[in-house]
Scaffold this motif. Structure first.
Motif, PDB file in Angstrom:
ATOM      1  N   ARG A  11       0.515  -1.425   0.088  1.00  0.00           N
ATOM      2  CA  ARG A  11       0.231  -0.339   0.091  1.00  0.00           C
ATOM      3  C   ARG A  11       1.005   1.035   0.137  1.00  0.00           C
ATOM      4  N   PRO A  12       0.376   2.130  -0.511  1.00  0.00           N
ATOM      5  CA  PRO A  12       1.252   3.556  -0.562  1.00  0.00           C
ATOM      6  C   PRO A  12       1.114   3.735   1.021  1.00  0.00           C
ATOM      7  N   GLN A  13       2.620   4.721   0.861  1.00  0.00           N
ATOM      8  CA  GLN A  13       2.743   5.561   2.864  1.00  0.00           C
ATOM      9  C   GLN A  13       2.157   6.847   2.288  1.00  0.00           C
ATOM     10  N   LEU A  14       1.151   6.683   3.514  1.00  0.00           N
ATOM     11  CA  LEU A  14       0.381   8.804   3.243  1.00  0.00           C
ATOM     12  C   LEU A  14       1.128   9.228   4.170  1.00  0.00           C
ATOM     13  N   ASP A  15       1.813  10.893   3.478  1.00  0.00           N
ATOM     14  CA  ASP A  15       2.890  11.788   3.990  1.00  0.00           C
ATOM     15  C   ASP A  15       1.752  12.407   5.328  1.00  0.00           C
ATOM     16  N   MET A  16       2.283  13.716   6.190  1.00  0.00           N
ATOM     17  CA  MET A  16       2.233  13.374   7.009  1.00  0.00           C
ATOM     18  C   MET A  16       1.003  14.610   6.513  1.00  0.00           C
ATOM     19  N   PRO A  17       0.884  14.978   5.853  1.00  0.00           N
ATOM     20  CA  PRO A  17       0.058  16.248   5.395  1.00  0.00           C
ATOM     21  C   PRO A  17      -1.247  16.084   4.834  1.00  0.00           C
ATOM     22  N   SER A  18      -0.981  14.422   3.799  1.00  0.00           N
ATOM     23  CA  SER A  18      -2.421  13.685   3.543  1.00  0.00           C
ATOM     24  C   SER A  18      -2.829  13.030   4.595  1.00  0.00           C
ATOM     25  N   LEU A  19      -2.487  12.529   5.906  1.00  0.00           N
ATOM     26  CA  LEU A  19      -2.755  12.261   6.814  1.00  0.00           C
ATOM     27  C   LEU A  19      -3.804  12.774   7.616  1.00  0.00           C
ATOM     28  N   LEU A  20      -3.633  14.365   7.719  1.00  0.00           N
ATOM     29  CA  LEU A  20      -3.883  15.521   8.299  1.00  0.00           C
ATOM     30  C   LEU A  20      -4.953  15.432   7.896  1.00  0.00           C
ATOM     31  N   GLU A  21      -5.384  15.928   6.452  1.00  0.00           N
ATOM     32  CA  GLU A  21      -6.321  15.802   5.617  1.00  0.00           C
ATOM     33  C   GLU A  21      -7.559  14.878   6.079  1.00  0.00           C
ATOM     34  N   MET A  22      -6.877  13.812   5.232  1.00  0.00           N
ATOM     35  CA  MET A  22      -8.074  12.289   6.014  1.00  0.00           C
ATOM     36  C   MET A  22      -8.365  12.889   7.360  1.00  0.00           C
ATOM     37  N   LEU A  23      -7.709  13.415   8.277  1.00  0.00           N
ATOM     38  CA  LEU A  23      -8.362  13.007   9.215  1.00  0.00           C
ATOM     39  C   LEU A  23      -9.037  14.538   9.353  1.00  0.00           C
ATOM     40  N   ALA A  24      -8.669  15.772   9.054  1.00  0.00           N
ATOM     41  CA  ALA A  24      -9.732  16.411   8.669  1.00  0.00           C
ATOM     42  C   ALA A  24     -11.386  16.317   8.251  1.00  0.00           C
ATOM     43  N   ARG A  25     -11.054  15.239   7.057  1.00  0.00           N
ATOM     44  CA  ARG A  25     -12.847  14.879   6.394  1.00  0.00           C
ATOM     45  C   ARG A  25     -13.384  14.300   7.515  1.00  0.00           C
ATOM     46  N   SER A  27     -13.066  13.123  10.847  1.00  0.00           N
ATOM     47  CA  SER A  27     -13.470  13.261  11.701  1.00  0.00           C
ATOM     48  C   SER A  27     -14.004  14.648  12.244  1.00  0.00           C
ATOM     49  N   SER A  28     -14.513  14.007  13.542  1.00  0.00           N
ATOM     50  CA  SER A  28     -15.597  15.342  13.752  1.00  0.00           C
ATOM     51  C   SER A  28     -14.404  16.271  15.019  1.00  0.00           C
ATOM     52  N   ARG A  29     -12.990  15.349  15.011  1.00  0.00           N
ATOM     53  CA  ARG A  29     -12.405  15.624  15.989  1.00  0.00           C
ATOM     54  C   ARG A  29     -10.854  15.596  15.551  1.00  0.00           C
ATOM     55  N   PRO A  30     -10.559  15.882  14.296  1.00  0.00           N
ATOM     56  CA  PRO A  30      -9.053  15.806  13.941  1.00  0.00           C
ATOM     57  C   PRO A  30      -7.968  15.569  14.919  1.00  0.00           C
ATOM     58  N   ARG A  31      -7.820  17.004  16.039  1.00  0.00           N
ATOM     59  CA  ARG A  31      -6.355  17.112  16.336  1.00  0.00           C
ATOM     60  C   ARG A  31      -6.505  15.925  17.879  1.00  0.00           C
ATOM     61  N   TYR A  32      -7.430  15.575  18.175  1.00  0.00           N
ATOM     62  CA  TYR A  32      -7.985  14.191  19.178  1.00  0.00           C
ATOM     63  C   TYR A  32      -7.796  12.882  18.631  1.00  0.00           C
ATOM     64  N   ALA A  33      -8.181  13.134  17.178  1.00  0.00           N
ATOM     65  CA  ALA A  33      -7.850  11.976  16.539  1.00  0.00           C
ATOM     66  C   ALA A  33      -6.858  11.440  16.413  1.00  0.00           C
ATOM     67  N   PHE A  34      -6.206  12.659  15.530  1.00  0.00           N
ATOM     68  CA  PHE A  34      -4.169  12.195  15.624  1.00  0.00           C
ATOM     69  C   PHE A  34      -3.646  11.790  16.909  1.00  0.00           C
ATOM     70  N   MET A  35      -4.129  12.475  18.172  1.00  0.00           N
ATOM     71  CA  MET A  35      -4.022  12.491  19.259  1.00  0.00           C
ATOM     72  C   MET A  35      -3.509  10.825  19.769  1.00  0.00           C
ATOM     73  N   VAL A  36      -4.994  10.168  19.584  1.00  0.00           N
ATOM     74  CA  VAL A  36      -5.137   8.944  19.650  1.00  0.00           C
ATOM     75  C   VAL A  36      -4.195   7.691  18.874  1.00  0.00           C
ATOM     76  N   LEU A  37      -4.284   8.407  17.407  1.00  0.00           N
ATOM     77  CA  LEU A  37      -4.178   7.704  16.589  1.00  0.00           C
ATOM     78  C   LEU A  37      -1.690   7.446  16.149  1.00  0.00           C
ATOM     79  N   ASN A  38      -1.633   8.959  17.090  1.00  0.00           N
ATOM     80  CA  ASN A  38      -0.266   8.496  17.288  1.00  0.00           C
ATOM     81  C   ASN A  38       0.164   7.757  18.268  1.00  0.00           C
TER      82      ASN A  38
END
Length: 188
Positions: A11-25, A27-38
């Motif tokens: 599978r292709p690896q997501l870079d950080m901007p793509s990952l953040l864009e995916m979370l923003a689209r 998730s209702s709380r993208p920052r929290y979701a990113f912290m949980v994922l990290n």
């Protein structure tokens, strides 16, 4: 010539901007979701799975409890947490359950706060994980007393598996080799 790095699962690896864009689209709380994922990526094994238990201070605790405890400092200055502490302290004082020793009273209040914050934190973590599953970044299953039982409770613990582009989060956390001091070098 120059090719993109190949990931083991094809599978292709997501870079950080793509990952953040995916979370923003997704998730209702993208920052929290990113912290949980990290955090999940930090405790995951090389195969991308994390849980059901995490080692903390020589003890094994459930993954969801560990996630809640790790995210608790984010709410230390929240006015609701301060109000919760005041309410718990007054409830214990009214019921006569608050010790006269200040250190014991503080420890009792902190334990009660930790229990309530962990209970609400599990709900928040589950919501964030559900959004990450829908986004295709995580898979979730349960391990424990009865693995394939229709009841999601029954003494079972969550296991999260990094999926898709989120697998790239575990690639960069390899420890750097420490330089071994040679003779006539002082290690400070």
């Amino acid at each position: 010539m120059l090719h993109a790095p190949i990931i083991g699962d094809g599978r292709p690896q997501l870079d950080m901007p793509s990952l953040l864009e995916m979370l923003a689209r997704s998730s209702s709380r993208p920052r929290y979701a990113f912290m949980v994922l990290n955090l999940i990526a930090q405790v995951s094994r090389p195969d991308g799975s994390a849980g059901p238990l995490v080692a903390k201070g020589g003890n094994l605790i459930p993954l969801r409890d560990w996630l809640c405890d790790a995210l608790t400092p984010m709410g230390q200055r929240d006015p609701r947490r301060v109000a919760l502490e005041e309410r718990i302290r007054s409830d214990l004082a009214i019921s006569g359950g608050l010790p006269t020793d200040v250190d014991q009273a503080t420890a009792m209040v902190e334990d009660a706060i930790r229990e309530q914050v962990r209970a609400s934190g599990k709900t928040n973590v589950s919501r964030a994980v559900s959004e990450l599953v829908r986004a295709g970044l995580l898979k979730r299953h349960y391990q424990g007393y009865c693995v394939d039982h229709h009841n999601r409770g029954a003494q079972r613990q969550a296991v999260y598996i990094l999926d898709g582009g989120a697998r790239g989060l575990i690639g960069g956390r390899q420890e750097q080799p420490r330089a071994v001091p040679r003779q006539a070098e002082l290690a400070f």
